[in-house]
Design a protein around this motif. Structure first.
Motif, PDB file in Angstrom:
ATOM      1  N   SER A 142      19.155 -63.877  27.734  1.00  0.00           N
ATOM      2  CA  SER A 142      20.342 -63.172  27.234  1.00  0.00           C
ATOM      3  C   SER A 142      21.362 -64.148  26.675  1.00  0.00           C
ATOM      4  CB  SER A 142      20.959 -62.349  28.372  1.00  0.00           C
ATOM      5  OG  SER A 142      22.149 -61.710  27.949  1.00  0.00           O
ATOM      6  N   VAL A 143      21.529 -65.302  27.356  1.00  0.00           N
ATOM      7  CA  VAL A 143      22.465 -66.314  26.845  1.00  0.00           C
ATOM      8  C   VAL A 143      22.024 -66.799  25.478  1.00  0.00           C
ATOM      9  CG1 VAL A 143      23.296 -68.667  27.212  1.00  0.00           C
ATOM     10  CG2 VAL A 143      23.251 -67.065  29.121  1.00  0.00           C
ATOM     11  N   VAL A 144      20.750 -67.071  25.309  1.00  0.00           N
ATOM     12  CA  VAL A 144      20.244 -67.558  24.019  1.00  0.00           C
ATOM     13  C   VAL A 144      20.467 -66.520  22.929  1.00  0.00           C
ATOM     14  CG1 VAL A 144      18.174 -68.263  22.771  1.00  0.00           C
ATOM     15  CG2 VAL A 144      18.561 -69.090  25.102  1.00  0.00           C
ATOM     16  N   LEU A 145      20.122 -65.259  23.221  1.00  0.00           N
ATOM     17  CA  LEU A 145      20.262 -64.209  22.216  1.00  0.00           C
ATOM     18  C   LEU A 145      21.727 -63.979  21.860  1.00  0.00           C
ATOM     19  CD1 LEU A 145      17.616 -61.637  23.502  1.00  0.00           C
ATOM     20  CD2 LEU A 145      17.424 -63.211  21.561  1.00  0.00           C
ATOM     21  N   GLN A 146      22.606 -63.972  22.860  1.00  0.00           N
ATOM     22  CA  GLN A 146      24.019 -63.743  22.579  1.00  0.00           C
ATOM     23  C   GLN A 146      24.629 -64.926  21.836  1.00  0.00           C
ATOM     24  OE1 GLN A 146      26.530 -61.732  25.540  1.00  0.00           O
ATOM     25  NE2 GLN A 146      24.729 -61.670  26.880  1.00  0.00           N
ATOM     26  N   THR A 147      24.139 -66.120  22.117  1.00  0.00           N
ATOM     27  CA  THR A 147      24.622 -67.280  21.376  1.00  0.00           C
ATOM     28  C   THR A 147      24.232 -67.184  19.904  1.00  0.00           C
ATOM     29  OG1 THR A 147      24.448 -68.649  23.359  1.00  0.00           O
ATOM     30  CG2 THR A 147      24.584 -69.793  21.246  1.00  0.00           C
ATOM     31  N   GLN A 148      22.997 -66.787  19.635  1.00  0.00           N
ATOM     32  CA  GLN A 148      22.572 -66.590  18.252  1.00  0.00           C
ATOM     33  C   GLN A 148      23.398 -65.504  17.565  1.00  0.00           C
ATOM     34  OE1 GLN A 148      18.425 -65.741  18.817  1.00  0.00           O
ATOM     35  NE2 GLN A 148      17.829 -67.914  18.960  1.00  0.00           N
ATOM     36  N   ALA A 149      23.668 -64.425  18.313  1.00  0.00           N
ATOM     37  CA  ALA A 149      24.490 -63.355  17.743  1.00  0.00           C
ATOM     38  C   ALA A 149      25.908 -63.834  17.481  1.00  0.00           C
ATOM     39  CB  ALA A 149      24.501 -62.151  18.682  1.00  0.00           C
ATOM     40  N   ALA A 150      26.442 -64.668  18.383  1.00  0.00           N
ATOM     41  CA  ALA A 150      27.811 -65.158  18.204  1.00  0.00           C
ATOM     42  C   ALA A 150      27.940 -65.999  16.942  1.00  0.00           C
ATOM     43  CB  ALA A 150      28.235 -65.965  19.427  1.00  0.00           C
ATOM     44  N   ARG A 151      26.918 -66.746  16.591  1.00  0.00           N
ATOM     45  CA  ARG A 151      26.971 -67.563  15.368  1.00  0.00           C
ATOM     46  C   ARG A 151      27.070 -66.665  14.143  1.00  0.00           C
ATOM     47  NH1 ARG A 151      22.152 -71.785  15.518  1.00  0.00           N
ATOM     48  NH2 ARG A 151      23.223 -72.416  13.600  1.00  0.00           N
ATOM     49  N   LEU A 152      26.338 -65.550  14.147  1.00  0.00           N
ATOM     50  CA  LEU A 152      26.439 -64.619  13.022  1.00  0.00           C
ATOM     51  C   LEU A 152      27.805 -63.933  12.983  1.00  0.00           C
ATOM     52  CD1 LEU A 152      22.899 -62.957  13.262  1.00  0.00           C
ATOM     53  CD2 LEU A 152      23.669 -64.707  11.645  1.00  0.00           C
ATOM     54  N   ARG A 169      30.843 -63.568  10.060  1.00  0.00           N
ATOM     55  CA  ARG A 169      31.182 -62.284   9.445  1.00  0.00           C
ATOM     56  C   ARG A 169      32.440 -61.642  10.044  1.00  0.00           C
ATOM     57  NH1 ARG A 169      25.114 -59.548   9.285  1.00  0.00           N
ATOM     58  NH2 ARG A 169      24.118 -61.197   8.017  1.00  0.00           N
ATOM     59  N   SER A 170      32.632 -61.743  11.351  1.00  0.00           N
ATOM     60  CA  SER A 170      33.791 -61.108  12.002  1.00  0.00           C
ATOM     61  C   SER A 170      34.374 -62.069  13.036  1.00  0.00           C
ATOM     62  CB  SER A 170      33.388 -59.786  12.677  1.00  0.00           C
ATOM     63  OG  SER A 170      32.802 -58.895  11.775  1.00  0.00           O
ATOM     64  N   PRO A 171      35.144 -63.022  12.609  1.00  0.00           N
ATOM     65  CA  PRO A 171      35.681 -64.023  13.541  1.00  0.00           C
ATOM     66  C   PRO A 171      36.495 -63.419  14.687  1.00  0.00           C
ATOM     67  CG  PRO A 171      35.996 -64.714  11.278  1.00  0.00           C
ATOM     68  CD  PRO A 171      35.534 -63.301  11.201  1.00  0.00           C
ATOM     69  N   ASP A 172      37.096 -62.248  14.479  1.00  0.00           N
ATOM     70  CA  ASP A 172      37.926 -61.644  15.512  1.00  0.00           C
ATOM     71  C   ASP A 172      37.102 -61.122  16.695  1.00  0.00           C
ATOM     72  OD1 ASP A 172      36.884 -59.854  13.593  1.00  0.00           O
ATOM     73  OD2 ASP A 172      38.183 -58.255  14.359  1.00  0.00           O
ATOM     74  N   ARG A 173      35.796 -61.012  16.545  1.00  0.00           N
ATOM     75  CA  ARG A 173      34.949 -60.511  17.628  1.00  0.00           C
ATOM     76  C   ARG A 173      34.248 -61.633  18.395  1.00  0.00           C
ATOM     77  NH1 ARG A 173      30.970 -56.262  15.209  1.00  0.00           N
ATOM     78  NH2 ARG A 173      30.404 -56.168  17.441  1.00  0.00           N
ATOM     79  N   VAL A 174      34.555 -62.866  18.044  1.00  0.00           N
ATOM     80  CA  VAL A 174      33.893 -63.987  18.706  1.00  0.00           C
ATOM     81  C   VAL A 174      34.212 -64.018  20.200  1.00  0.00           C
ATOM     82  CG1 VAL A 174      33.781 -66.507  18.854  1.00  0.00           C
ATOM     83  CG2 VAL A 174      33.732 -65.383  16.635  1.00  0.00           C
ATOM     84  N   ASP A 175      35.471 -63.704  20.576  1.00  0.00           N
ATOM     85  CA  ASP A 175      35.851 -63.737  21.985  1.00  0.00           C
ATOM     86  C   ASP A 175      34.996 -62.797  22.834  1.00  0.00           C
ATOM     87  OD1 ASP A 175      37.747 -65.628  21.544  1.00  0.00           O
ATOM     88  OD2 ASP A 175      39.439 -64.230  21.472  1.00  0.00           O
ATOM     89  N   VAL A 176      34.676 -61.624  22.292  1.00  0.00           N
ATOM     90  CA  VAL A 176      33.838 -60.677  23.029  1.00  0.00           C
ATOM     91  C   VAL A 176      32.449 -61.269  23.268  1.00  0.00           C
ATOM     92  CG1 VAL A 176      32.791 -58.388  23.000  1.00  0.00           C
ATOM     93  CG2 VAL A 176      35.114 -58.722  22.120  1.00  0.00           C
ATOM     94  N   CYS A 177      31.882 -61.898  22.234  1.00  0.00           N
ATOM     95  CA  CYS A 177      30.563 -62.511  22.381  1.00  0.00           C
ATOM     96  C   CYS A 177      30.591 -63.660  23.384  1.00  0.00           C
ATOM     97  CB  CYS A 177      30.073 -63.022  21.017  1.00  0.00           C
ATOM     98  SG  CYS A 177      29.765 -61.714  19.818  1.00  0.00           S
ATOM     99  N   LEU A 178      31.666 -64.457  23.313  1.00  0.00           N
ATOM    100  CA  LEU A 178      31.760 -65.573  24.244  1.00  0.00           C
ATOM    101  C   LEU A 178      31.909 -65.093  25.690  1.00  0.00           C
ATOM    102  CD1 LEU A 178      34.060 -68.026  22.258  1.00  0.00           C
ATOM    103  CD2 LEU A 178      31.579 -68.139  22.577  1.00  0.00           C
ATOM    104  N   ALA A 179      32.622 -63.986  25.873  1.00  0.00           N
ATOM    105  CA  ALA A 179      32.752 -63.434  27.227  1.00  0.00           C
ATOM    106  C   ALA A 179      31.395 -62.985  27.761  1.00  0.00           C
ATOM    107  CB  ALA A 179      33.731 -62.261  27.221  1.00  0.00           C
ATOM    108  N   GLY A 180      30.589 -62.373  26.899  1.00  0.00           N
ATOM    109  CA  GLY A 180      29.251 -61.970  27.326  1.00  0.00           C
ATOM    110  C   GLY A 180      28.381 -63.161  27.672  1.00  0.00           C
ATOM    111  N   ILE A 181      28.508 -64.234  26.852  1.00  0.00           N
ATOM    112  CA  ILE A 181      27.736 -65.443  27.127  1.00  0.00           C
ATOM    113  C   ILE A 181      28.164 -66.064  28.447  1.00  0.00           C
ATOM    114  CG2 ILE A 181      27.290 -67.799  26.346  1.00  0.00           C
ATOM    115  CD1 ILE A 181      27.548 -66.730  23.472  1.00  0.00           C
TER     116      ILE A 181
END
Length: 403
Positions: free
Chosen positions: A198-208, A212-224
């Protein structure tokens, strides 16, 4: 052993000891009197009093053996040795007499069964030396020495056999605990692998998302971060389970976010059960349970139903109840079979608290206890208070949502 079950087994053990000691006391009280009567008839005069007094002293020592088995055995052998030599020098009836021989047999068997190997061997050797001394000093009354020799041999053999039987049972229980701990560690390893993936997949998603949407990076980082924390907690759990001894409090706490849905195999397990009708009650809705908790609930129900089919053939019904509050899951499997000797509590022992399943029922519940101990839960099994039947009750800690 925990709670009510431990108290009950201790009470059963104490009652068994009390009955055994009461029976021995009755035998010890009658034997010296009978021997004194026979000596008075055959020898006449006051020849009876010495053997009666010496035998009574050793019998009293045998009754007090539980305080310190090694000292009691040593004291009994010392009194018996003195009695053998005194009887020889004073031309009294040969010792050890029947009462003393019986008491020495109790002391020897108790020591061989319970003491460490060196002390047990020393007591057995002392008893054998006393037998040799008795033969050497009572050539004219060899029957007395033969009687004691047979009593010593029977006591040593019975004590050794009981000791080996208990050792074999303890070894089997330790294997069950180790196997259950390794099985749970493998399950937790799968959970850790899931979180790492899950960490690997969410990290890959966070890069995308960052492109495309820098304002949503915090949500991805919280999941990671949450998945990484869960993976770390799971790794600590695996290490704690693989260590010898009791798990640490840190390793015993369930991983907060290792959450899956309730194990729906319980319903299928109940439908496949071929014993008495089963009433199943599960929490309403779809509670989120950690995978190791869901698997443990399933295995508790499985093992309890197996015990019902093996040991409660006359049960009319079985109830399986799984309840959940904010931080605890409780599993109870109860039947209404009438009381039977085969289902009495059995002592076993295991790991800081001897514990066993039902008589002849194998070690399944011992494995469940080990699993629950590793998860910070508890397990009790025994007759239902004031009702017919047997109940298995387990509690498991559940992390609060949102932690």
């Amino acid at each position: 052993m925990a709670g009510w079950e431990g108290v009950r087994e201790r009470a059963v053990d104490e009652r068994r000891r009390a009955v055994t000691d009461a029976g021995l006391a009755a035998v010890f009280a009658l034997t010296p009197v009978y021997v004194a009567y026979r000596i008075a008839q055959s020898w006449g005069g006051g020849a009876w009093w010495f053997g009666c007094a010496a035998g009574t002293v050793v019998c009293v020592i045998a009754l007090l053996r539980r305080g310190n088995r090694a000292r009691a055995a040593a004291a009994g052998l010392a009194v018996a040795t003195a009695a053998v030599l005194t009887a020889r020098l004073a031309h009294l009836p040969a010792e050890p007499g029947p009462a003393m021989a019986l008491a020495l047999a109790v002391l020897t068997g108790s020591a061989v069964r319970a003491l460490p190997w060196r002390r047990a061997g020393a007591v057995a050797a002392g008893g054998l030396a006393l037998a040799v001394l008795a033969f050497a000093t009572s050539a004219a009354h060899a029957t007395v020495a033969e009687l004691y020799g047979l009593a010593w041999l029977a006591a040593a053999g019975l004590g050794l056999g009981t000791r080996l039987l208990h050792a074999r049972r303890r070894a089997a229980m330790e294997r069950v605990r180790r196997d259950e701990r390794l099985r749970l560690a493998r399950e937790l390893h799968d959970v850790v692998a899931h979180h790492v993936t899950s960490v690997v997949l969410q990290t890959q998603a966070a890069r995308l998302v960052a492109r495309r949407s820098p304002d949503r990076v915090d949500v991805c980082l919280a999941g990671i971060e949450a998945a990484g924390s869960d993976a770390l907690a799971g790794a600590r759990r695996v290490v704690g389970l693989l260590r010898d001894g009791a798990p640490s409090p840190e390793s015993a706490a369930p991983a907060p976010a290792a959450v899956s849905h309730r194990d729906d195999r319980i319903g299928e397990l109940v439908r496949r059960f071929t014993g008495p009708p089963v009433r199943l009650r599960l929490p309403e809705g779809e509670p989120g349970w950690p995978p190791e908790v869901a698997t443990t609930v399933y295995r508790i129900v499985q093992e309890a139903l197996t015990n019902v089919s093996r040991h409660a053939p006359h049960a009319r019904s079985v109830s399986v109840t799984v309840t959940q509050d904010d931080d605890t899951i409780t599993v109870e499997v109860a039947d209404d079979a009438p009381p039977a000797p085969a289902r009495r509590l059995r002592r076993g022992g295991a790991g800081g608290g001897p514990w066993g399943g039902v008589r002849g029922g194998g070690y399944g519940l011992i494995g469940m206890r080990e699993r629950l101990d590793a998860l910070g839960g508890t397990l009790t099994a025994g007759p239902r208070p004031q009702r017919d039947g047997w109940a298995v009750r387990a509690t498991l800690p559940l992390p609060a949502r949102g932690r």
